[in-house]
Design a protein around this motif. Structure first.
Motif, PDB file in Angstrom:
ATOM      1  N   PRO A 183     -58.101  24.789 104.600  1.00 54.96           N
ATOM      2  CA  PRO A 183     -58.776  26.083 104.425  1.00 54.96           C
ATOM      3  C   PRO A 183     -58.165  26.850 103.251  1.00 54.96           C
ATOM      4  O   PRO A 183     -56.941  26.930 103.129  1.00 54.96           O
ATOM      5  CB  PRO A 183     -58.504  26.806 105.756  1.00 54.96           C
ATOM      6  CG  PRO A 183     -58.217  25.716 106.741  1.00 54.96           C
ATOM      7  CD  PRO A 183     -57.527  24.645 105.956  1.00 54.96           C
ATOM      8  N   GLU A 184     -59.007  27.394 102.403  1.00 56.76           N
ATOM      9  CA  GLU A 184     -58.519  28.082 101.208  1.00 56.76           C
ATOM     10  C   GLU A 184     -57.573  29.227 101.556  1.00 56.76           C
ATOM     11  O   GLU A 184     -56.614  29.491 100.833  1.00 56.76           O
ATOM     12  CB  GLU A 184     -59.700  28.609 100.384  1.00 56.76           C
ATOM     13  CG  GLU A 184     -60.505  27.524  99.681  1.00 56.76           C
ATOM     14  CD  GLU A 184     -59.681  26.750  98.657  1.00 56.76           C
ATOM     15  OE1 GLU A 184     -58.746  27.339  98.078  1.00 56.76           O
ATOM     16  OE2 GLU A 184     -59.967  25.566  98.447  1.00 56.76           O
ATOM     17  N   GLU A 185     -57.825  29.896 102.681  1.00 50.56           N
ATOM     18  CA  GLU A 185     -56.990  31.045 103.030  1.00 50.56           C
ATOM     19  C   GLU A 185     -55.570  30.648 103.430  1.00 50.56           C
ATOM     20  O   GLU A 185     -54.678  31.498 103.496  1.00 50.56           O
ATOM     21  CB  GLU A 185     -57.634  31.855 104.167  1.00 50.56           C
ATOM     22  CG  GLU A 185     -57.769  31.126 105.486  1.00 50.56           C
ATOM     23  CD  GLU A 185     -59.078  30.356 105.624  1.00 50.56           C
ATOM     24  OE1 GLU A 185     -59.439  30.024 106.769  1.00 50.56           O
ATOM     25  OE2 GLU A 185     -59.730  30.097 104.585  1.00 50.56           O
ATOM     26  N   LEU A 186     -55.351  29.345 103.682  1.00 54.27           N
ATOM     27  CA  LEU A 186     -54.012  28.886 104.062  1.00 54.27           C
ATOM     28  C   LEU A 186     -53.271  28.202 102.921  1.00 54.27           C
ATOM     29  O   LEU A 186     -52.082  27.891 103.063  1.00 54.27           O
ATOM     30  CB  LEU A 186     -54.103  27.908 105.245  1.00 54.27           C
ATOM     31  CG  LEU A 186     -54.556  28.464 106.590  1.00 54.27           C
ATOM     32  CD1 LEU A 186     -54.507  27.371 107.653  1.00 54.27           C
ATOM     33  CD2 LEU A 186     -53.689  29.645 107.016  1.00 54.27           C
ATOM     34  N   MET A 187     -53.938  27.963 101.806  1.00 53.60           N
ATOM     35  CA  MET A 187     -53.334  27.164 100.741  1.00 53.60           C
ATOM     36  C   MET A 187     -52.006  27.743 100.252  1.00 53.60           C
ATOM     37  O   MET A 187     -51.057  27.007  99.994  1.00 53.60           O
ATOM     38  CB  MET A 187     -54.305  27.031  99.571  1.00 53.60           C
ATOM     39  CG  MET A 187     -55.519  26.174  99.883  1.00 53.60           C
ATOM     40  SD  MET A 187     -55.111  24.431 100.130  1.00 53.60           S
ATOM     41  CE  MET A 187     -54.893  23.898  98.439  1.00 53.60           C
ATOM     42  N   ALA A 188     -51.914  29.061 100.138  1.00 50.99           N
ATOM     43  CA  ALA A 188     -50.695  29.682  99.614  1.00 50.99           C
ATOM     44  C   ALA A 188     -49.551  29.643 100.619  1.00 50.99           C
ATOM     45  O   ALA A 188     -48.391  29.824 100.247  1.00 50.99           O
ATOM     46  CB  ALA A 188     -50.975  31.125  99.199  1.00 50.99           C
ATOM     47  N   ARG A 189     -49.870  29.382 101.900  1.00 52.05           N
ATOM     48  CA  ARG A 189     -48.844  29.435 102.945  1.00 52.05           C
ATOM     49  C   ARG A 189     -48.674  28.108 103.667  1.00 52.05           C
ATOM     50  O   ARG A 189     -47.953  28.034 104.655  1.00 52.05           O
ATOM     51  CB  ARG A 189     -49.224  30.509 103.979  1.00 52.05           C
ATOM     52  CG  ARG A 189     -49.399  31.891 103.413  1.00 52.05           C
ATOM     53  CD  ARG A 189     -49.950  32.866 104.454  1.00 52.05           C
ATOM     54  NE  ARG A 189     -49.233  32.777 105.711  1.00 52.05           N
ATOM     55  CZ  ARG A 189     -49.811  32.546 106.888  1.00 52.05           C
ATOM     56  NH1 ARG A 189     -51.118  32.354 106.971  1.00 52.05           N
ATOM     57  NH2 ARG A 189     -49.087  32.485 107.986  1.00 52.05           N
ATOM     58  N   ILE A 190     -49.301  27.046 103.168  1.00 52.83           N
ATOM     59  CA  ILE A 190     -49.408  25.815 103.938  1.00 52.83           C
ATOM     60  C   ILE A 190     -48.060  25.157 104.217  1.00 52.83           C
ATOM     61  O   ILE A 190     -47.914  24.419 105.193  1.00 52.83           O
ATOM     62  CB  ILE A 190     -50.359  24.817 103.232  1.00 52.83           C
ATOM     63  CG1 ILE A 190     -50.888  23.775 104.220  1.00 52.83           C
ATOM     64  CG2 ILE A 190     -49.684  24.174 102.029  1.00 52.83           C
ATOM     65  CD1 ILE A 190     -51.768  24.330 105.298  1.00 52.83           C
ATOM     66  N   PHE A 191     -47.041  25.424 103.388  1.00 56.08           N
ATOM     67  CA  PHE A 191     -45.728  24.819 103.613  1.00 56.08           C
ATOM     68  C   PHE A 191     -44.794  25.719 104.424  1.00 56.08           C
ATOM     69  O   PHE A 191     -43.640  25.365 104.647  1.00 56.08           O
ATOM     70  CB  PHE A 191     -45.064  24.468 102.280  1.00 56.08           C
ATOM     71  CG  PHE A 191     -45.753  23.347 101.546  1.00 56.08           C
ATOM     72  CD1 PHE A 191     -45.739  22.060 102.053  1.00 56.08           C
ATOM     73  CD2 PHE A 191     -46.411  23.586 100.355  1.00 56.08           C
ATOM     74  CE1 PHE A 191     -46.373  21.018 101.388  1.00 56.08           C
ATOM     75  CE2 PHE A 191     -47.046  22.555  99.678  1.00 56.08           C
ATOM     76  CZ  PHE A 191     -47.027  21.270 100.198  1.00 56.08           C
ATOM     77  N   GLU A 192     -45.284  26.867 104.864  1.00 56.02           N
ATOM     78  CA  GLU A 192     -44.458  27.746 105.686  1.00 56.02           C
ATOM     79  C   GLU A 192     -44.394  27.214 107.118  1.00 56.02           C
ATOM     80  O   GLU A 192     -45.362  26.624 107.613  1.00 56.02           O
ATOM     81  CB  GLU A 192     -45.037  29.163 105.697  1.00 56.02           C
ATOM     82  CG  GLU A 192     -45.002  29.864 104.349  1.00 56.02           C
ATOM     83  CD  GLU A 192     -45.620  31.249 104.414  1.00 56.02           C
ATOM     84  OE1 GLU A 192     -45.885  31.726 105.547  1.00 56.02           O
ATOM     85  OE2 GLU A 192     -45.832  31.849 103.347  1.00 56.02           O
ATOM     86  N   PRO A 193     -43.260  27.405 107.805  1.00 51.26           N
ATOM     87  CA  PRO A 193     -43.166  26.968 109.206  1.00 51.26           C
ATOM     88  C   PRO A 193     -44.229  27.635 110.066  1.00 51.26           C
ATOM     89  O   PRO A 193     -44.561  28.806 109.877  1.00 51.26           O
ATOM     90  CB  PRO A 193     -41.757  27.413 109.623  1.00 51.26           C
ATOM     91  CG  PRO A 193     -40.997  27.522 108.345  1.00 51.26           C
ATOM     92  CD  PRO A 193     -41.995  27.978 107.316  1.00 51.26           C
ATOM     93  N   TYR A 194     -44.781  26.857 110.989  1.00 51.30           N
ATOM     94  CA  TYR A 194     -45.731  27.308 112.008  1.00 51.30           C
ATOM     95  C   TYR A 194     -47.123  27.611 111.466  1.00 51.30           C
ATOM     96  O   TYR A 194     -47.968  28.118 112.196  1.00 51.30           O
ATOM     97  CB  TYR A 194     -45.186  28.520 112.779  1.00 51.30           C
ATOM     98  CG  TYR A 194     -43.788  28.300 113.283  1.00 51.30           C
ATOM     99  CD1 TYR A 194     -43.511  27.286 114.199  1.00 51.30           C
ATOM    100  CD2 TYR A 194     -42.726  29.065 112.801  1.00 51.30           C
ATOM    101  CE1 TYR A 194     -42.216  27.053 114.638  1.00 51.30           C
ATOM    102  CE2 TYR A 194     -41.429  28.835 113.239  1.00 51.30           C
ATOM    103  CZ  TYR A 194     -41.183  27.823 114.154  1.00 51.30           C
ATOM    104  OH  TYR A 194     -39.903  27.596 114.574  1.00 51.30           O
ATOM    105  N   VAL A 246     -41.473  18.431 105.256  1.00 52.18           N
ATOM    106  CA  VAL A 246     -41.652  17.737 103.973  1.00 52.18           C
ATOM    107  C   VAL A 246     -41.137  18.602 102.825  1.00 52.18           C
ATOM    108  O   VAL A 246     -40.377  18.143 101.963  1.00 52.18           O
ATOM    109  CB  VAL A 246     -43.143  17.390 103.750  1.00 52.18           C
ATOM    110  CG1 VAL A 246     -43.387  16.948 102.306  1.00 52.18           C
ATOM    111  CG2 VAL A 246     -43.583  16.294 104.709  1.00 52.18           C
ATOM    112  N   LYS A 247     -41.540  19.869 102.813  1.00 55.33           N
ATOM    113  CA  LYS A 247     -41.133  20.785 101.732  1.00 55.33           C
ATOM    114  C   LYS A 247     -39.618  20.949 101.698  1.00 55.33           C
ATOM    115  O   LYS A 247     -38.994  20.922 100.621  1.00 55.33           O
ATOM    116  CB  LYS A 247     -41.804  22.143 101.949  1.00 55.33           C
ATOM    117  CG  LYS A 247     -41.464  23.208 100.901  1.00 55.33           C
ATOM    118  CD  LYS A 247     -42.157  22.928  99.592  1.00 55.33           C
ATOM    119  CE  LYS A 247     -42.221  24.150  98.686  1.00 55.33           C
ATOM    120  NZ  LYS A 247     -40.912  24.681  98.293  1.00 55.33           N
ATOM    121  N   LYS A 248     -39.010  21.099 102.862  1.00 55.75           N
ATOM    122  CA  LYS A 248     -37.561  21.298 102.914  1.00 55.75           C
ATOM    123  C   LYS A 248     -36.823  20.066 102.401  1.00 55.75           C
ATOM    124  O   LYS A 248     -35.866  20.170 101.625  1.00 55.75           O
ATOM    125  CB  LYS A 248     -37.133  21.621 104.345  1.00 55.75           C
ATOM    126  CG  LYS A 248     -35.671  22.027 104.475  1.00 55.75           C
ATOM    127  CD  LYS A 248     -35.370  22.528 105.877  1.00 55.75           C
ATOM    128  CE  LYS A 248     -33.928  23.022 105.983  1.00 55.75           C
ATOM    129  NZ  LYS A 248     -33.615  23.534 107.340  1.00 55.75           N
TER     130      LYS A 248
END
Length: 206
Positions: free
Chosen positions: A147-158, A173-175
């Motif tokens: 979803p486009e609205e999650l792209m900026a936050r997709i690597f954040e926990p939860y 993965v990011k960590k």
């Protein structure tokens, strides 16, 4: 909790009417599945919170990808390998990069759960290739994308798009990649689906 629920079903199942026994079976089944989901969440949180510092060595990424994908030979979704020949070795912790590959493949599989119903054949591609002073690993699928609205936050926990997801798979993965001094990026593909790209540093000269 899980053991108690299973014992309750075993103890009472034969004493109840068929209708009540079926209701008990559904209820205990729901308890067991919820306990399993909670256990998965706790395990993911433990992996994220206690991730040790990497112990990098010269690593044959193609060999590791082949080894991991061997575990998915009976997968419900076909996985295509496009591994660059004579790929340079990377400087990485094999156990941690193994987890990265698993997480990305499992994430792609989850994204494809409803693809057949949409009239498409689900597919995953895992690709490696040189990228200057790095090596690129990309895992792509032909699902619905993020979803486009999650792209900026997709690597954040939860942050998750899955009803039962923990939101820690991509965060782990990011960590891992950050601690390898690499980079990871995600993009939605024009022809539908998503691609996650990891860049890892080349191994030090022998």
């Amino acid at each position: 909790i899980q053991l108690s629920a299973e014992r309750l079903e075993m103890k009472l199942g034969d004493r109840l009417s068929r209708e009540d026994a079926e209701a008990l079976r559904r209820s205990t089944g729901m308890i067991v599945s919820q306990v399993a989901a909670l256990k998965a969440m706790v395990d993911d949180f433990r992996d994220y919170a206690r991730l040790p510092a990497p112990e990098p060595t010269r690593l044959d990424l193609n060999a590791l990808v082949g080894e991991v994908l061997g575990l998915y030979e009976d997968s419900r979704v076909p996985i295509t390998k496009r591994l660059a020949p004579e790929l340079p070795a990377v400087w990485a912790d094999g156990a941690q990069i193994r987890q990265v590959i698993h997480n990305l493949v499992q994430n792609a599989q989850d994204a494809l759960e409803n693809v057949r119903g949409a009239g498409r054949s689900p597919a995953i591609e895992v690709r490696t290739e040189p990228a200057g002073d790095r090596v690129r690993l990309a895992v792509s699928d032909n699902g619905g994308g993020f979803p486009e609205e999650l792209m900026a936050r997709i690597f954040e926990p939860y942050v998750t798009t899955k009803p039962r997801g923990t939101g820690l798979g991509l965060a782990i993965v990011k960590k891992i990649i950050d601690e390898h001094h690499g980079s990871v990026a995600i993009e939605n593909q024009p022809a539908r689906g998503a691609s996650v790209t990891v860049l890892l540093p080349l191994a030090k000269a022998a």
